[in-house]
Design a protein around this motif. Structure first.
Motif: not given
Length: 245
Positions: A134-138, A142-146, A150-152, A190-191
């Protein structure tokens, strides 16, 4: 002015750096089994560090069975068969061929962990996987922060799967490999996560893994996990900008 700088990696301790450099020399064949290492004084001069730092690095390698000390003679490179630990050298991230081998190892271990988790998981563990997804989907878009989120979240999802296998060796081994990947290639990961079409595809891959584990289908979980990690490995290797030989 956003997204100008890349994430800064935490610097490693000097003894770890020295130990890694010696391991790389062994991997390249500059030092072979039976070869004597330079003296502590020589290594101190070559690395530009205090002898106490060299001494600690040598102790780390002795503990792992990479180096054998002979009283009054010196330190020697051990035979590979006598080594007692699995270390990932920084040189793995310098050449595509080495990185691909490491990623293939991670793929196999994670796929097996998913197959076992499908049989062993509890409802609480399944809920932890769902929360990470759910955190991934939410965080889509977005940019780098988003992308960082997703990575985490992805890491948390597969860590929850490993923990659900009820096998601490799966957990420890996967965490070791992923920690090294993030230490060396997090900016690349991240990229990749910032590319929207990749994000949609990855989310679908994660959903397949989750459904298989939810349904307690071990073979489907293994196949879905392997498919995701093979795709992820290809994306990572293609974008890393490392040597090809």
């Amino acid at each position: 002015m956003s997204d100008i700088f890349e994430r800064v990696s935490r610097p490693r301790r000097l003894p770890d750096e020295i130990a890694s450099s010696i391991l790389e020399a062994i991997s390249r064949g500059d030092l072979q089994a039976g070869d004597r290492l330079p003296t502590e004084m020589d290594l101190s001069d070559q690395f530009g560090v205090a002898r106490t730092v060299v001494r600690e690095a040598i102790s780390l390698l002795k503990f792992d069975g990479v180096i054998t000390a002979r009283q009054g003679v010196g330190a020697f490179v051990s035979e590979a068969s006598s080594r007692r630990s699995f270390r990932i050298s920084p040189s793995c991230f310098a050449k595509r061929q080495q990185l691909v081998k490491l990623l293939a190892l991670r793929t196999s271990v994670q796929a097996d962990a998913a197959a076992v988790a499908a049989q062993c998981r509890s409802e609480e563990q399944l809920a932890a996987m769902a929360a990470a997804l759910q955190r991934f989907a939410d965080s889509m878009g977005g940019g780098m922060d988003a992308a960082e989120v997703r990575v985490d979240a992805e890491a948390a999802f597969y860590r929850a799967i490993a923990e659900a296998s009820d096998n601490e060796y799966f957990v420890e081994f996967i965490q070791m490999i992923d920690a090294k990947l993030m230490e060396n290639l997090r900016s690349v990961v991240v990229k990749n996560a910032m590319v929207s079409e990749i994000g949609d595809r990855v989310q679908a891959e994660h959903d397949e893994v989750f459904v298989a584990i939810r349904d307690r289908d071990g073979e489907r979980a293994r196949t879905a996990t392997r498919r995701h990690y093979e795709h992820a490995a290809r994306r990572l290797a293609d974008r890393s900008g490392i040597e090809t030989v």
